[in-house]
Scaffold this motif. Structure first.
Motif, PDB file in Angstrom:
ATOM      1  N   THR A  98       0.603  -1.193   0.024  1.00 20.02           N
ATOM      2  CA  THR A  98       0.031   0.120   0.065  1.00 20.02           C
ATOM      3  C   THR A  98       0.782   1.168   0.018  1.00 20.02           C
ATOM      4  O   THR A  98       0.348   2.145  -0.804  1.00 20.02           O
ATOM      5  CB  THR A  98      -0.919   0.010   1.091  1.00 20.02           C
ATOM      6  OG1 THR A  98      -0.278  -0.165   2.334  1.00 20.02           O
ATOM      7  CG2 THR A  98      -2.059  -1.024   1.092  1.00 20.02           C
ATOM      8  N   ASP A 100     -13.344   3.535  16.397  1.00 21.73           N
ATOM      9  CA  ASP A 100     -12.122   3.176  15.406  1.00 21.73           C
ATOM     10  C   ASP A 100     -10.837   3.376  16.412  1.00 21.73           C
ATOM     11  O   ASP A 100     -10.699   4.289  17.194  1.00 21.73           O
ATOM     12  CB  ASP A 100     -11.992   4.129  14.330  1.00 21.73           C
ATOM     13  CG  ASP A 100     -13.164   3.926  13.702  1.00 21.73           C
ATOM     14  OD1 ASP A 100     -13.753   2.978  13.679  1.00 21.73           O
ATOM     15  OD2 ASP A 100     -13.540   4.870  12.622  1.00 21.73           O
ATOM     16  N   LYS A 139      -4.314   2.246  13.703  1.00 16.68           N
ATOM     17  CA  LYS A 139      -4.868   1.068  13.025  1.00 16.68           C
ATOM     18  C   LYS A 139      -3.787   0.069  12.350  1.00 16.68           C
ATOM     19  O   LYS A 139      -2.779   0.623  11.835  1.00 16.68           O
ATOM     20  CB  LYS A 139      -5.688   1.698  11.815  1.00 16.68           C
ATOM     21  CG  LYS A 139      -6.865   2.581  12.028  1.00 16.68           C
ATOM     22  CD  LYS A 139      -7.529   2.934  10.914  1.00 16.68           C
ATOM     23  CE  LYS A 139      -8.916   4.040  11.412  1.00 16.68           C
ATOM     24  NZ  LYS A 139      -8.364   5.125  12.299  1.00 16.68           N
ATOM     25  N   TRP A 149      -6.895  -3.668   9.356  1.00 15.30           N
ATOM     26  CA  TRP A 149      -8.064  -3.057   9.798  1.00 15.30           C
ATOM     27  C   TRP A 149      -8.747  -2.432   8.617  1.00 15.30           C
ATOM     28  O   TRP A 149      -8.125  -1.873   7.584  1.00 15.30           O
ATOM     29  CB  TRP A 149      -7.648  -1.885  10.794  1.00 15.30           C
ATOM     30  CG  TRP A 149      -9.027  -1.232  11.378  1.00 15.30           C
ATOM     31  CD1 TRP A 149      -9.528  -1.697  12.628  1.00 15.30           C
ATOM     32  CD2 TRP A 149      -9.733  -0.009  10.847  1.00 15.30           C
ATOM     33  NE1 TRP A 149     -10.568  -0.706  12.935  1.00 15.30           N
ATOM     34  CE2 TRP A 149     -10.736   0.061  12.019  1.00 15.30           C
ATOM     35  CE3 TRP A 149      -9.686   0.677   9.986  1.00 15.30           C
ATOM     36  CZ2 TRP A 149     -11.464   1.327  11.882  1.00 15.30           C
ATOM     37  CZ3 TRP A 149     -10.677   1.589   9.571  1.00 15.30           C
ATOM     38  CH2 TRP A 149     -11.504   1.855  10.659  1.00 15.30           C
ATOM     39  N   ARG A 150     -10.034  -2.780   8.314  1.00 19.72           N
ATOM     40  CA  ARG A 150     -10.737  -2.083   7.152  1.00 19.72           C
ATOM     41  C   ARG A 150     -11.789  -1.243   7.395  1.00 19.72           C
ATOM     42  O   ARG A 150     -12.693  -1.271   8.357  1.00 19.72           O
ATOM     43  CB  ARG A 150     -11.432  -3.540   6.502  1.00 19.72           C
ATOM     44  CG  ARG A 150     -10.335  -4.440   5.861  1.00 19.72           C
ATOM     45  CD  ARG A 150      -9.548  -4.001   4.727  1.00 19.72           C
ATOM     46  NE  ARG A 150      -8.181  -4.963   4.433  1.00 19.72           N
ATOM     47  CZ  ARG A 150      -7.133  -4.725   4.747  1.00 19.72           C
ATOM     48  NH1 ARG A 150      -6.878  -3.616   5.519  1.00 19.72           N
ATOM     49  NH2 ARG A 150      -6.175  -5.583   4.349  1.00 19.72           N
ATOM     50  N   GLU A 151     -11.704  -0.130   6.865  1.00 19.39           N
ATOM     51  CA  GLU A 151     -12.559   0.955   6.875  1.00 19.39           C
ATOM     52  C   GLU A 151     -14.110   0.612   6.332  1.00 19.39           C
ATOM     53  O   GLU A 151     -15.031   1.202   7.326  1.00 19.39           O
ATOM     54  CB  GLU A 151     -12.070   2.255   6.041  1.00 19.39           C
ATOM     55  CG  GLU A 151     -13.065   3.404   6.222  1.00 19.39           C
ATOM     56  CD  GLU A 151     -13.102   4.203   7.504  1.00 19.39           C
ATOM     57  OE1 GLU A 151     -14.172   4.681   7.754  1.00 19.39           O
ATOM     58  OE2 GLU A 151     -12.288   3.920   8.265  1.00 19.39           O
ATOM     59  N   ASN A 152     -13.979  -0.138   5.530  1.00 22.80           N
ATOM     60  CA  ASN A 152     -15.364  -0.394   4.903  1.00 22.80           C
ATOM     61  C   ASN A 152     -15.837  -1.809   5.234  1.00 22.80           C
ATOM     62  O   ASN A 152     -17.163  -2.170   4.556  1.00 22.80           O
ATOM     63  CB  ASN A 152     -15.250  -0.472   3.168  1.00 22.80           C
ATOM     64  CG  ASN A 152     -14.462  -1.497   2.719  1.00 22.80           C
ATOM     65  OD1 ASN A 152     -13.618  -1.810   3.686  1.00 22.80           O
ATOM     66  ND2 ASN A 152     -14.616  -1.789   1.468  1.00 22.80           N
ATOM     67  N   GLU A 153     -15.556  -2.421   6.214  1.00 22.69           N
ATOM     68  CA  GLU A 153     -16.054  -3.551   6.624  1.00 22.69           C
ATOM     69  C   GLU A 153     -16.774  -3.478   8.243  1.00 22.69           C
ATOM     70  O   GLU A 153     -15.870  -2.961   8.994  1.00 22.69           O
ATOM     71  CB  GLU A 153     -15.019  -4.667   6.687  1.00 22.69           C
ATOM     72  CG  GLU A 153     -14.794  -4.968   5.059  1.00 22.69           C
ATOM     73  CD  GLU A 153     -13.733  -6.266   5.084  1.00 22.69           C
ATOM     74  OE1 GLU A 153     -13.413  -6.819   6.395  1.00 22.69           O
ATOM     75  OE2 GLU A 153     -13.039  -6.567   4.116  1.00 22.69           O
ATOM     76  N   TYR A 154     -17.846  -3.973   8.587  1.00 24.61           N
ATOM     77  CA  TYR A 154     -18.410  -3.940   9.839  1.00 24.61           C
ATOM     78  C   TYR A 154     -18.779  -5.205  10.432  1.00 24.61           C
ATOM     79  O   TYR A 154     -19.100  -6.248   9.708  1.00 24.61           O
ATOM     80  CB  TYR A 154     -19.836  -3.222   9.460  1.00 24.61           C
ATOM     81  CG  TYR A 154     -20.470  -2.937  10.703  1.00 24.61           C
ATOM     82  CD1 TYR A 154     -20.279  -1.647  11.789  1.00 24.61           C
ATOM     83  CD2 TYR A 154     -21.644  -3.517  11.382  1.00 24.61           C
ATOM     84  CE1 TYR A 154     -20.817  -1.343  12.723  1.00 24.61           C
ATOM     85  CE2 TYR A 154     -22.147  -3.372  12.458  1.00 24.61           C
ATOM     86  CZ  TYR A 154     -21.917  -2.193  13.114  1.00 24.61           C
ATOM     87  OH  TYR A 154     -22.566  -1.953  14.338  1.00 24.61           O
ATOM     88  N   LYS A 194     -16.137  -0.855  13.041  1.00 26.33           N
ATOM     89  CA  LYS A 194     -15.521  -1.126  11.721  1.00 26.33           C
ATOM     90  C   LYS A 194     -14.335  -1.804  12.011  1.00 26.33           C
ATOM     91  O   LYS A 194     -13.826  -1.786  13.172  1.00 26.33           O
ATOM     92  CB  LYS A 194     -15.438   0.229  11.019  1.00 26.33           C
ATOM     93  CG  LYS A 194     -16.756   0.956  10.668  1.00 26.33           C
ATOM     94  CD  LYS A 194     -16.605   2.069   9.921  1.00 26.33           C
ATOM     95  CE  LYS A 194     -15.855   3.417  10.628  1.00 26.33           C
ATOM     96  NZ  LYS A 194     -15.573   4.385   9.809  1.00 26.33           N
ATOM     97  N   GLY A 195     -13.840  -2.236  10.958  1.00 32.00           N
ATOM     98  CA  GLY A 195     -12.545  -3.021  10.884  1.00 32.00           C
ATOM     99  C   GLY A 195     -12.304  -4.301  10.425  1.00 32.00           C
ATOM    100  O   GLY A 195     -11.179  -4.753   9.910  1.00 32.00           O
ATOM    101  N   HIS A 196     -13.381  -5.089  10.476  1.00 31.81           N
ATOM    102  CA  HIS A 196     -13.632  -6.483   9.918  1.00 31.81           C
ATOM    103  C   HIS A 196     -14.842  -6.853   9.550  1.00 31.81           C
ATOM    104  O   HIS A 196     -15.694  -6.484  10.448  1.00 31.81           O
ATOM    105  CB  HIS A 196     -12.631  -7.347  10.759  1.00 31.81           C
ATOM    106  CG  HIS A 196     -13.131  -7.532  12.150  1.00 31.81           C
ATOM    107  ND1 HIS A 196     -12.679  -6.835  13.161  1.00 31.81           N
ATOM    108  CD2 HIS A 196     -14.201  -8.393  12.640  1.00 31.81           C
ATOM    109  CE1 HIS A 196     -13.350  -7.091  14.333  1.00 31.81           C
ATOM    110  NE2 HIS A 196     -14.408  -8.074  14.095  1.00 31.81           N
TER     111      HIS A 196
END
Length: 369
Positions: free
Chosen positions: A174, A302, A306, A310-315, A322-324
């Motif tokens: 990334t 949050d 992080k 850790w994923r911003e778009n996963e709940y 959020k995070g997974h």
């Protein structure tokens, strides 16, 4: 007499006095008749004159500042103006500045007074070192600015720059992607996206390169998604290898008494085995909440720092944060396994044939993930 005229007269007088003192000092040296005390006094006076000259220069700068009252729109600020650090294209900065002024409805007559506030560090020092007569109007400022930084126009990013930008040994996927795309964004005419992706993949290190080179990826969106998954696997694999090395060292270590008898050894804790639920964790959670066997925790805010996973778009419905994704929640999987191990709920249908009247997880067919 105005302040400007007074400052001008003061500077002229100080200049004449400095010249006369220098002449006197030279004459004393030539004649050899001067006294040390007199020479010292002349030097002290010269230092005093120089200090006053600097003060006069400051007053002169203040006198030359234009009167801005009534010439700027209400609530005008320079904080959001484009900034020039000395490496950007000068013509592009001038265009950005003029466009910003147009949006703020600022009259061109005050451009010379505002423009220096867009310069930073070395660029600002250069501008203020110029003779004020060289930058007295907007046309002169543009000319001086373009001349000073004309070489920047020759430093634009080319295709070759992208081809030689390689991923470093300690650089993650990334981080490298962000650095590479930031450089590519500075190109005037960029190659097609599929071609950019191909160049980027060739510059990756292993194991990314071997996994992505023949995947037929033509967009950065898909490249980013797959690359992050590989990066997560690399991080997890590295952590496991470090744990194995650490455990191996501990396992081979044993403390002994003077007689050579083994006193203590370290044994590895067995890895927990999880029962096949026959459904996704999210569906199991919904059933167990409905039957009153489990309650969600959280809400979970949050984290400040992080992790790479850790994923911003996963709940997660269990953590309520959020995070997974819920289906990948390790904490939830352990909580359900505790219920099974404690016989709070029977074994699910996937593990053994249950009594559907008692088992909240037994009447759902196994799902294939």
């Amino acid at each position: 007499m105005s302040l400007e005229e007074s400052v001008k007269d003061l500077k002229n007088a100080l200049s004449i006095l400095t010249d006369r003192l220098s002449s006197i000092e030279d004459k004393i040296k030539d004649d050899g008749s001067g006294e040390d005390d007199l020479t010292k006094k002349l030097k002290d006076m010269e230092k005093l004159i120089k200090r006053n000259t600097k003060y006069a220069d400051l007053l002169d700068v203040e006198c030359n500042m234009p009167n801005m009252r009534g010439r700027l729109p209400p609530k005008f600020t320079t904080a959001d103006l484009p900034k020039f650090k000395g490496t950007e294209h000068p013509a592009h900065h001038l265009r950005s500045f003029v466009q910003a002024m147009a949006l703020k409805e600022v009259d061109a007559s005050v451009f010379p007074a505002i423009f220096p506030s867009t310069l930073e560090d070395v660029a600002r020092s250069w501008f203020f070192s110029l003779d004020p007569t060289r930058v007295s109007n907007w046309e002169d400022i543009k000319k001086e600015f373009l001349t000073q930084y004309s070489s920047n126009a020759d430093l634009l990013i080319t295709r070759r720059d992208l081809e030689v930008t390689k991923q470093t040994e300690k650089e993650g996927f990334t981080d490298f992607l962000a650095r590479w795309r930031n450089k590519a964004a500075k190109m005037i005419e960029r190659p097609p996206e599929a071609e950019q992706v191909d160049i980027f993949v060739k510059n990756l290190r292993e194991p990314y390169k071997s996994h992505l080179r023949y995947a037929g990826i033509e967009s950065f969106a898909r490249l980013n998604k797959i690359g992050i998954q590989i990066e997560d696997d690399v991080v997890e694999s590295t952590a496991k290898n470090q744990t194995k090395v650490c455990f191996k060292d501990k396992k081979n270590f044993a403390s002994t008494s003077k007689g050579g008898d083994i006193v203590n050894t370290v044994e590895q804790k067995p890895r927990r085995e999880f029962t096949d639920l026959g459904m996704s964790l999210s569906r199991a959670l919904d059933r167990l909440i409905k039957e009153g066997y489990i309650k969600p925790i959280g809400p979970t805010p949050d984290p400040a720092n992080k992790s790479p996973k850790w994923r911003e778009n996963e709940y997660c419905k269990y953590h309520r944060g959020k995070g997974h994704d819920t289906d990948y929640c390790f904490t939830l999987r352990n909580a359900i396994q505790n219920l099974i191990d404690n016989r709070t709920i029977p074994l699910p249908k996937a593990a053994r044939k249950p009594n559907n009247n008692k088992n909240p997880l037994g009447d759902v067919k196994p799902s294939h993930r």
